[in-house]
Scaffold this motif. Structure first.
Motif, mmCIF file in Angstrom:
data_model
loop_
_atom_site.group_PDB
_atom_site.id
_atom_site.type_symbol
_atom_site.label_atom_id
_atom_site.label_comp_id
_atom_site.label_asym_id
_atom_site.label_seq_id
_atom_site.Cartn_x
_atom_site.Cartn_y
_atom_site.Cartn_z
ATOM 1 N N PHE B 265 0.859 -1.186 0.000
ATOM 2 C CA PHE B 265 0.000 0.000 0.000
ATOM 3 C C PHE B 265 0.899 1.241 0.000
ATOM 4 O O PHE B 265 1.159 1.851 1.043
ATOM 5 C CB PHE B 265 -0.912 0.003 1.230
ATOM 6 C CG PHE B 265 -2.039 -0.993 1.184
ATOM 7 C CD1 PHE B 265 -2.238 -1.830 0.084
ATOM 8 C CD2 PHE B 265 -2.933 -1.086 2.251
ATOM 9 C CE1 PHE B 265 -3.288 -2.743 0.051
ATOM 10 C CE2 PHE B 265 -3.984 -1.997 2.228
ATOM 11 C CZ PHE B 265 -4.163 -2.824 1.132
ATOM 12 N N THR B 266 1.354 1.609 -1.190
ATOM 13 C CA THR B 266 2.359 2.677 -1.274
ATOM 14 C C THR B 266 1.831 4.024 -0.780
ATOM 15 O O THR B 266 2.560 4.788 -0.154
ATOM 16 C CB THR B 266 2.868 2.799 -2.723
ATOM 17 O OG1 THR B 266 3.167 1.491 -3.209
ATOM 18 C CG2 THR B 266 4.118 3.645 -2.800
ATOM 19 N N SER B 267 0.557 4.329 -1.043
ATOM 20 C CA SER B 267 0.041 5.624 -0.586
ATOM 21 C C SER B 267 0.015 5.685 0.943
ATOM 22 O O SER B 267 0.231 6.739 1.536
ATOM 23 C CB SER B 267 -1.340 5.911 -1.166
ATOM 24 O OG SER B 267 -2.319 5.030 -0.662
ATOM 25 N N SER B 268 -0.221 4.545 1.594
ATOM 26 C CA SER B 268 -0.192 4.526 3.063
ATOM 27 C C SER B 268 1.227 4.719 3.576
ATOM 28 O O SER B 268 1.462 5.399 4.580
ATOM 29 C CB SER B 268 -0.767 3.213 3.601
ATOM 30 O OG SER B 268 -2.158 3.159 3.396
ATOM 31 N N LEU B 269 2.187 4.137 2.865
ATOM 32 C CA LEU B 269 3.593 4.316 3.227
ATOM 33 C C LEU B 269 3.963 5.802 3.188
ATOM 34 O O LEU B 269 4.551 6.338 4.134
ATOM 35 C CB LEU B 269 4.458 3.518 2.250
ATOM 36 C CG LEU B 269 5.966 3.590 2.413
ATOM 37 C CD1 LEU B 269 6.405 2.819 3.650
ATOM 38 C CD2 LEU B 269 6.676 3.009 1.187
ATOM 39 N N TYR B 270 3.570 6.471 2.119
ATOM 40 C CA TYR B 270 3.917 7.897 1.963
ATOM 41 C C TYR B 270 3.154 8.781 2.943
ATOM 42 O O TYR B 270 3.748 9.641 3.596
ATOM 43 C CB TYR B 270 3.667 8.344 0.516
ATOM 44 C CG TYR B 270 4.815 8.001 -0.399
ATOM 45 C CD1 TYR B 270 5.072 6.685 -0.779
ATOM 46 C CD2 TYR B 270 5.672 8.988 -0.874
ATOM 47 C CE1 TYR B 270 6.132 6.348 -1.593
ATOM 48 C CE2 TYR B 270 6.742 8.668 -1.694
ATOM 49 C CZ TYR B 270 6.965 7.356 -2.054
ATOM 50 O OH TYR B 270 8.022 7.032 -2.863
ATOM 51 N N ALA B 271 1.844 8.571 3.041
ATOM 52 C CA ALA B 271 1.050 9.397 3.965
ATOM 53 C C ALA B 271 1.521 9.162 5.397
ATOM 54 O O ALA B 271 1.631 10.099 6.196
ATOM 55 C CB ALA B 271 -0.433 9.064 3.822
ATOM 56 N N GLY B 272 1.816 7.911 5.717
ATOM 57 C CA GLY B 272 2.284 7.570 7.062
ATOM 58 C C GLY B 272 3.618 8.213 7.368
ATOM 59 O O GLY B 272 3.806 8.811 8.432
ATOM 60 N N ASN B 273 4.552 8.136 6.420
ATOM 61 C CA ASN B 273 5.870 8.743 6.642
ATOM 62 C C ASN B 273 5.754 10.253 6.870
ATOM 63 O O ASN B 273 6.434 10.809 7.731
ATOM 64 C CB ASN B 273 6.791 8.464 5.458
ATOM 65 C CG ASN B 273 7.366 7.050 5.526
ATOM 66 O OD1 ASN B 273 7.278 6.389 6.557
ATOM 67 N ND2 ASN B 273 7.929 6.589 4.433
ATOM 68 N N ASP B 274 4.894 10.904 6.087
ATOM 69 C CA ASP B 274 4.707 12.356 6.268
ATOM 70 C C ASP B 274 4.122 12.662 7.653
ATOM 71 O O ASP B 274 4.567 13.585 8.339
ATOM 72 C CB ASP B 274 3.792 12.916 5.177
ATOM 73 C CG ASP B 274 4.537 13.116 3.859
ATOM 74 O OD1 ASP B 274 5.746 12.804 3.801
ATOM 75 O OD2 ASP B 274 3.919 13.594 2.893
ATOM 76 N N ALA B 275 3.110 11.891 8.043
ATOM 77 C CA ALA B 275 2.468 12.132 9.344
ATOM 78 C C ALA B 275 3.443 11.848 10.487
ATOM 79 O O ALA B 275 3.521 12.608 11.459
ATOM 80 C CB ALA B 275 1.217 11.263 9.482
#
Ligand SMILES: [Zn+2]
Lengths: 186, 438
Positions: B265-275
């Motif tokens: 789930f790449t979008s979760s990886l990116y959103a999670g890293n930002d958060a």
């Protein structure tokens, strides 16, 4: 209370394109019971729009399928990436693409088996939806894969393309079947 | 950026059908509950962000304009967010920016969905029409004709993941179903509180391989609102507000066949890293006390453990096997019951889960309270093949975080937070780094 049941059913059926008997069943209590004036009142309705939709710059893709049973992709004139679904420009280079003929074989990259679908697909379940890599393409396209036994679908499975006999110029005009099998789906 | 607090939470029951209410009547109920919870009047609200997913569900385009009127917010700023299943979380994200920017002091985020006014007369049930309404979110030329359901959209990355890592197993997925149905027993708004066994799940009928009936969330109707406030207002309204200390939003390639990696789930990886970066979280499995994840399907929860770096890719299933994500574990996931336990009232779901996170860190989660819940993660997923993710970090007052920081780990965490809020350089670096990655 509904004054003229028969007329109400007739009009409802015409409006939502559902047989009267089914509407009567769904609205049984409202038609035959005596619901209180404050009871939730449901009404039959439909949202329906007709189109004369344009495929724009990728029109040729669908004409090649419809008229010539041939799959085409597009190749970026800058980076050389081959796109399927085709696109008339590359979103990496912002450069135009040109049409290229693709092969007739493919491979399953990932898939699923749909057992429960919308009313549009009644009678077709279970069916396989897969992201497949078509020979000559750098991206994956979603397509149906037809197998004698859907449970035999596998990542890596080799496929060949099959075209519908009477083609309309849409994605339903073709599908994939296992490469080694003599299976004709219609 | 200014600090953003959560000072009010209100959620209606999530039900299979709210036959007695329209979508704006449901929205009104949630708005009223949230305003009362915050102890403010509607006239105090600076603006409203609406989360509503599907026009065909509501039988209405631009449903937000009628809600805005109906709940008495006329002439106030308003915008609607629609990001598929991630609608609720993305609405919170937008509401957060309205406060963080200093534009408004109080913002209401209101999510609502009526998913089962659709009705299929042939089977005498809404679901086939609900699925059809969702199918219009697949690309109309290249995906819609293939019969890609919402479940299939999740199943495609799931099968790719299973092929690569051998996990999650059907049993691991079933354990998530058992957990979330069970957690929902403690949640009064939940649609599907149930005590199930792993066998019940494994023996339920196949819906979309590899998801069986109990691996799926159910479509639901309901509304949820939260009141966001600036630091000054939040502190004046509550001596114990929750704070949204990190947010992330990512939209992956919707034509998933273009993605470099379809197994995660790449979008979760990116959103999670930002958060995480914004909140100063470096080791999520240790620093998070709970998470409200988007378990539209059991396997999605497991892949989310991995995307949010609770563990390595492929190891997510172990977290449920080892009990880590159970209520008594070190990182309970979906104490609310999640989507599987509560139901998925799409636009309302992410707002409800953010509200749940606030209740947890405020110690107001009653029977489903996680002990010492200080920091939680909220995730909303939507779009074709999990394209969208909104992620939020919700936590208690800073002073509690600082107290925790008396240990060695916390000092580092606190330091990172200070840098983020005070140092312009670090913020620039973060943005630049994020851009470079995409
Ligand atoms: Zn290019």
């Amino acid at each position: 209370m509904i004054q003229n049941k028969e007329q109400w059913l007739e009009e409802a059926s015409k409006k939502i394109k559902v047989p009267k008997e089914l509407i009567e069943k769904a609205f049984h209590d409202e038609l035959n019971g005596n619901p209180s004036i404050d009871a939730p009142l449901e009404v039959p309705d439909i949202m329906d729009i007709t189109y004369k939709y344009t495929y724009g710059g990728i029109s040729r893709f669908f004409r090649e399928i419809r008229d010539n049973k041939q799959l085409y992709g597009t190749k970026c004139t800058h980076c050389g990436k081959v796109w399927l679904p085709p696109r008339i420009n590359c979103n990496e280079c912002y450069a135009p693409t040109k049409w290229v003929k693709l092969g007739s074989t493919a491979k399953i990259i990932t898939y699923t088996i749909v057992y429960y679908a919308t009313s549009v697909f009644y009678g077709k379940t279970p069916y396989v939806c897969a992201f497949v890599k078509v020979e000559g393409s750098d991206t994956l396209i979603m397509q149906n894969v037809f197998l004698e036994d859907v449970k035999k679908a596998r990542v890596g499975m080799k496929l060949k393309i099959q075209f519908k006999e009477y083609r309309n110029g849409d994605m339903g005009d073709f599908w994939f079947v296992p490469a080694g099998e003599d299976l004709q789906h219609e | 950026m200014n600090k953003v607090g959560i000072v009010g939470v209100g959620t209606t029951a999530f039900k299979a059908r709210w036959i007695e209410k329209t979508y704006y009547e449901l929205a009104y109920d949630a708005a009223k509950l949230a305003l009362e919870d915050a102890g403010i009047d509607k006239k105090d609200v600076g603006g409203v962000v609406y989360g509503i997913y599907n026009e065909f569900f509501e039988r209405q385009f631009m449903p937000d304009v009628y809600i805005h009127n109906y709940i008495g917010m006329g002439l106030k700023p308003s915008v609607r967010v629609a990001t598929g299943g991630a609608t609720g979380g993305a609405a919170v994200f937008v509401g957060w920016t309205w406060i963080a920017s200093g534009l408004y002091d109080i913002v209401m985020v209101l999510g609502v969905e009526k998913a089962t006014d659709n009705y299929n007369y042939a089977v005498g049930h809404p679901t086939p029409e609900t699925l059809k309404a969702i199918l219009f979110s697949g690309d109309m030329t290249f995906e819609n004709p293939m019969g890609l359901t919402a479940a299939a959209s999740y199943a495609l990355p799931m099968i790719a993941h299973i092929d690569k890592y051998g996990t999650p197993t059907e049993k691991q997925m079933a354990m998530v179903s058992v957990k979330n149905h069970k957690n929902a027993i403690n949640n009064p708004i939940a649609q599907s509180p149930k005590l199930l066994t792993v066998d019940d799940v494994l023996n339920s009928k196949m819906i979309t391989y590899p998801f069986k009936f109990y691996d799926n969330c159910l479509y639901s109707e309901g509304a949820s609102a939260i009141i966001l406030a600036s630091e000054k207002v939040a502190k004046s309204l509550s001596d114990n507000p929750a704070w949204i200390t990190g947010v992330g939003l990512s939209l992956d390639k919707a034509f998933a066949g273009e993605r470099d990696d379809i197994t995660i789930f790449t979008s979760s990886l990116y959103a999670g890293n930002d958060a995480y970066k914004m909140a100063g979280i470096k080791n999520p499995i240790k620093e998070l006390d709970f998470a409200e994840l988007h378990d539209a399907f059991t396997g999605a929860e497991i892949l989310s453990y991995e995307a949010f770096n609770f563990c390595k890719p492929g190891d997510g299933g172990k977290l449920i096997e080892d009990g880590v994500v159970e209520m008594g574990g070190s990182l309970p996931v979906n104490p609310s019951g999640g989507l599987i336990g509560c139901g998925h009232a799409v636009g309302a779901t992410g707002v409800m889960q953010t509200g749940e996170a606030a209740l947890q860190v405020q110690g107001r989660a009653e029977k489903r309270q996680v002990k010492n819940a200080r920091v939680g993660l909220v995730q909303s997923i939507g779009g074709p093949a999990t394209a969208w993710t909104a992620a939020m970090i919700v936590e208690r007052q800073d002073k509690i975080r600082v107290q925790r920081g008396k240990g060695t780990k916390g000092q580092g965490v606190k330091g990172a937070r200070m840098k983020r809020t005070k140092g312009k350089g670090s913020k620039g670096a973060r943005v630049q780094q994020a851009r470079g990655k995409r």
